[in-house]
Design an enzyme around this catalytic site. Structure first.
Site, PDB file in Angstrom:
ATOM      1  N   ARG A  14       0.811  -1.220   0.000  1.00  0.00           N
ATOM      2  CA  ARG A  14       0.000   0.000   0.000  1.00  0.00           C
ATOM      3  C   ARG A  14       0.848   1.275   0.000  1.00  0.00           C
ATOM      4  O   ARG A  14       0.346   2.365  -0.254  1.00  0.00           O
ATOM      5  CB  ARG A  14      -0.949  -0.010   1.211  1.00  0.00           C
ATOM      6  CG  ARG A  14      -2.070  -1.032   1.098  1.00  0.00           C
ATOM      7  CD  ARG A  14      -2.769  -1.273   2.418  1.00  0.00           C
ATOM      8  NE  ARG A  14      -2.046  -2.195   3.286  1.00  0.00           N
ATOM      9  CZ  ARG A  14      -2.451  -2.588   4.499  1.00  0.00           C
ATOM     10  NH1 ARG A  14      -3.581  -2.113   4.996  1.00  0.00           N
ATOM     11  NH2 ARG A  14      -1.742  -3.440   5.218  1.00  0.00           N
ATOM     12  N   TYR A 368      33.059  36.710  -0.473  1.00  0.00           N
ATOM     13  CA  TYR A 368      33.332  35.278  -0.394  1.00  0.00           C
ATOM     14  C   TYR A 368      34.586  35.066   0.437  1.00  0.00           C
ATOM     15  O   TYR A 368      35.674  35.527   0.086  1.00  0.00           O
ATOM     16  CB  TYR A 368      33.521  34.663  -1.788  1.00  0.00           C
ATOM     17  CG  TYR A 368      33.982  33.224  -1.686  1.00  0.00           C
ATOM     18  CD1 TYR A 368      33.215  32.288  -0.989  1.00  0.00           C
ATOM     19  CD2 TYR A 368      35.182  32.790  -2.255  1.00  0.00           C
ATOM     20  CE1 TYR A 368      33.635  30.974  -0.850  1.00  0.00           C
ATOM     21  CE2 TYR A 368      35.609  31.472  -2.125  1.00  0.00           C
ATOM     22  CZ  TYR A 368      34.832  30.566  -1.416  1.00  0.00           C
ATOM     23  OH  TYR A 368      35.248  29.275  -1.266  1.00  0.00           O
TER      24      TYR A 368
HETATM   25  C1  UD1 Z   1      -1.979  -6.085  11.597  1.00  0.00           C
HETATM   26  C2  UD1 Z   1      -2.863  -7.004  12.458  1.00  0.00           C
HETATM   27  C3  UD1 Z   1      -4.130  -6.252  12.808  1.00  0.00           C
HETATM   28  C4  UD1 Z   1      -3.804  -4.967  13.532  1.00  0.00           C
HETATM   29  C5  UD1 Z   1      -2.853  -4.128  12.702  1.00  0.00           C
HETATM   30  C6  UD1 Z   1      -2.338  -2.962  13.544  1.00  0.00           C
HETATM   31  C7  UD1 Z   1      -2.474  -9.323  11.828  1.00  0.00           C
HETATM   32  C8  UD1 Z   1      -2.970 -10.469  11.015  1.00  0.00           C
HETATM   33  N1  UD1 Z   1      -3.168  -8.173  11.708  1.00  0.00           N
HETATM   34  O1  UD1 Z   1      -2.675  -5.824  10.388  1.00  0.00           O
HETATM   35  O2  UD1 Z   1      -4.946  -7.067  13.643  1.00  0.00           O
HETATM   36  O3  UD1 Z   1      -4.989  -4.233  13.777  1.00  0.00           O
HETATM   37  O4  UD1 Z   1      -1.675  -4.894  12.309  1.00  0.00           O
HETATM   38  O5  UD1 Z   1      -1.523  -2.095  12.809  1.00  0.00           O
HETATM   39  O6  UD1 Z   1      -1.510  -9.472  12.544  1.00  0.00           O
HETATM   40  N2  UD1 Z   1       4.834  -8.471   8.502  1.00  0.00           N
HETATM   41  C9  UD1 Z   1       5.868  -9.377   8.421  1.00  0.00           C
HETATM   42  N3  UD1 Z   1       5.696 -10.529   7.695  1.00  0.00           N
HETATM   43  C10 UD1 Z   1       4.541 -10.801   7.055  1.00  0.00           C
HETATM   44  C11 UD1 Z   1       3.481  -9.869   7.137  1.00  0.00           C
HETATM   45  C12 UD1 Z   1       3.657  -8.701   7.871  1.00  0.00           C
HETATM   46  O7  UD1 Z   1       6.945  -9.161   8.984  1.00  0.00           O
HETATM   47  O8  UD1 Z   1       4.475 -11.868   6.415  1.00  0.00           O
HETATM   48  C13 UD1 Z   1       5.032  -7.222   9.275  1.00  0.00           C
HETATM   49  C14 UD1 Z   1       4.896  -5.964   8.443  1.00  0.00           C
HETATM   50  O9  UD1 Z   1       6.155  -5.571   7.945  1.00  0.00           O
HETATM   51  C15 UD1 Z   1       4.366  -4.956   9.456  1.00  0.00           C
HETATM   52  C16 UD1 Z   1       3.618  -5.817  10.460  1.00  0.00           C
HETATM   53  O10 UD1 Z   1       4.049  -7.148  10.261  1.00  0.00           O
HETATM   54  O11 UD1 Z   1       5.396  -4.275  10.115  1.00  0.00           O
HETATM   55  C17 UD1 Z   1       2.109  -5.731  10.281  1.00  0.00           C
HETATM   56  O12 UD1 Z   1       1.795  -6.177   8.987  1.00  0.00           O
HETATM   57  P1  UD1 Z   1       0.662  -5.456   8.130  1.00  0.00           P
HETATM   58  O13 UD1 Z   1       0.559  -6.154   6.819  1.00  0.00           O
HETATM   59  O14 UD1 Z   1       0.857  -4.005   8.121  1.00  0.00           O
HETATM   60  O15 UD1 Z   1      -0.616  -5.860   9.017  1.00  0.00           O
HETATM   61  P2  UD1 Z   1      -1.987  -5.128   9.083  1.00  0.00           P
HETATM   62  O16 UD1 Z   1      -2.815  -5.524   7.898  1.00  0.00           O
HETATM   63  O17 UD1 Z   1      -1.826  -3.681   9.305  1.00  0.00           O
HETATM   64 CA    CA Z   2      -0.047  -2.284   9.411  1.00  0.00          CA
END
Ligand code: UD1
Ligand code: CA
Length: 462
Positions: A14, A368
């Site tokens: 995103r 300068y």
């Molecule tokens: C996540 C939570 C959601 C919460 C929100 C808060 C889950 C399934 N969802 O959603 O409940 O409300 O954060 O901000 O946990 N990441 C990894 N590996 C992966 C996927 C993600 O390291 O395979 C890391 C991303 O880099 C990020 C964090 O995990 O820093 C959160 O991932 P993101 O995809 O932003 O989760 P949200 O959809 O925001």
């Molecule tokens: Ca997030």
């Protein structure tokens, strides 16, 4: 032992960027660094970051820390999701550990809040605690589903919510503290049975509860602190919060700000009390500013040490030192490695580079000063140029105390003007000037009487 895991492997689609999401900067510091700094407030024995394609970049940024970086392979052939990410750190965790899980995309979290969160978890002997907050529009966040006793049943991701669940305002911040054993047991039972086909970390709570353990929530008031950044718009909103926090901090320390909404100060900057910063100023890097200074106009100051009672108007100053009582600008440029003493005046359109200027010296207009060593109470008149470069090498110009360099003079380096040496206006000086001498280098003036009349007669004959 307390262990902290920070999730930072996500693709961040995103953000619409070719760069890693958690390495995007706010106030010139990356998101992940804010989260790491906040986690310093909790006493943790081990910090683990789950990195993805950004592994090398993270290793470079964090090379002088003892953070452990684990790589999550990213691609269609690998599982994806926060649950899978955490599973990659399980070999670092013992059954008795307390594991604090944070997300790398929430830079507004305060260390104090994490500390209170951890204390709450420990004091209540919890198995698992989820940090939550309420928000009017929880779009995108996982919802906190509770039973009628207020106990957490499960967390449902936005995309998986029913109509009813979407109405819930309490959401998962993404911050969790959990007992090591409970984490290991539950994470191994995760599946990818959801809309996004991911291994959701949030699914562990339903598993833990089914096994008879209670999950607690820790609700915070300031929803801003758990603001998750998924887009460039959210990045700018979070930066705004940080900018205001920094400016408020300075004001609470006694700094005066006119229109703080238009002042940009990085959090590494130190400013003394009763100094006044006005609209439009940008101060960055390891800048230290003393007391009772006035800084205004279109001014940029980077990595510079400034004394007390200094006035700076619409100028750029980089990697330099400015002594007490000195005033600079408008439209001066103090370039790197310049050391200005006390009560110096550097005025309109004066450029100084790699020079030392001693107390009381003045250069009021259009000059300068490059590679110069100037003594005390020197006068540099309008239009003086230090010709420091011969096309191949730079050379220095030394000017003794109380010397006077007249207007429109070229000082061709290497050159020394000894103390009380005077240089006449319009001269191009290539030879040293001794103490007390006046140096003049220009054709003697001739006044030709009757010349204009003759010219007019000539013209009328044409
Ligand atoms: C996540 C939570 C959601 C919460 C929100 C808060 C889950 C399934 N969802 O959603 O409940 O409300 O954060 O901000 O946990 N990441 C990894 N590996 C992966 C996927 C993600 O390291 O395979 C890391 C991303 O880099 C990020 C964090 O995990 O820093 C959160 O991932 P993101 O995809 O932003 O989760 P949200 O959809 O925001
Ligand atoms: Ca997030």
């Amino acid at each position: 032992m307390n262990i902290c895991i920070i999730l930072a492997a996500g693709e961040g689609t995103r953000m619409k960027s070719k760069n890693s999401k958690v390495l995007h900067k706010l106030m010139n510091k990356s998101m992940i660094e804010y989260v790491l700094n906040a986690s310093d407030s909790v006493n943790v024995g081990k910090k683990i970051i789950i990195a993805g394609k950004n592994k090398n970049d993270l290793e470079n940024i964090l090379s002088d820390t003892d953070v452990i970086i684990k790589e999550q392979k990213i691609g269609k052939e690998y599982p994806y999701g926060t649950g899978y990410a955490v599973s990659l750190a399980l070999d670092e965790i013992d059954n008795n550990d307390n594991v604090l899980i944070l997300t790398g995309d929430t830079p507004l979290i305060k260390g104090q809040t994490l500390k209170e969160f951890m204390d709450f978890h420990n004091k209540n002997n919890n198995i698992a605690t989820v940090l939550t907050a309420n928000i009017e529009d929880p779009t995108g966040y996982g919802r906190i589903i509770k039973d009628h006793n207020g106990n957490l049943i499960k967390i449902v991701e936005h995309k998986d919510c029913t109509e009813e669940e979407l109405k819930i305002k309490e959401f998962n911040s993404g911050f969790i503290v959990i007992n090591g054993k409970a984490l290991k047991n539950s994470i191994n039972k995760l599946d990818q049975d959801n809309i996004q086909g991911e291994m959701y970390l949030t699914d562990i709570f339903e598993i833990i509860r089914e096994e008879g353990d209670k999950i607690s929530t820790f609700l915070i008031d300031d929803v801003e602190e758990v603001y998750g950044i998924n887009s460039k718009l959210q990045l700018s909103i979070a930066q705004e919060v940080l900018r205001k926090r920094i400016n408020s901090y300075h004001m609470s320390n006694g700094v005066i700000m006119e229109n703080p909404n238009n002042i940009f100060i990085e959090d590494s900057v130190i400013i003394g009390k009763d100094s006044e910063i006005r609209s439009g100023v940008r101060i960055t890097g390891n800048t230290i500013i003393g007391e009772d200074c006035l800084i205004y106009g279109d001014t940029v100051i980077d990595n510079t040490k400034i004394g007390n009672n200094v006035t700076i108007k619409s100028s750029t100053i980089e990697n330099s030192e400015i002594g007490d009582g000195t005033d600079i600008g408008p439209y001066a440029h103090i370039r790197p490695n310049s050391k200005l003493g006390k009560n110096i005046h550097i005025g309109n359109f004066v450029e100084v580079k790699n020079s030392n200027i001693d107390n009381g010296t003045k250069a009021g207009h259009l000059a300068y000063i490059g590679d110069g060593d100037l003594g005390k109470d020197v006068n540099i008149a309008c239009g003086v140029i230090f010709a420091n470069y011969d096309g191949k090498f730079k050379h220095r110009t030394r000017i003794g105390d109380n010397a006077f360099i007249g207007s429109n003079v070229n000082l061709v380096a290497p050159l020394t003007v000894e103390k009380k040496g005077y240089v006449a206006a319009g001269s191009t000086i290539t030879k040293d000037v001794r103490e007390g001498e006046l140096s003049v280098e220009r054709a003697e003036q001739r006044n030709i009487s009757g010349w204009v009349k003759k010219k007019e007669e000539r013209d009328s004959r044409k």
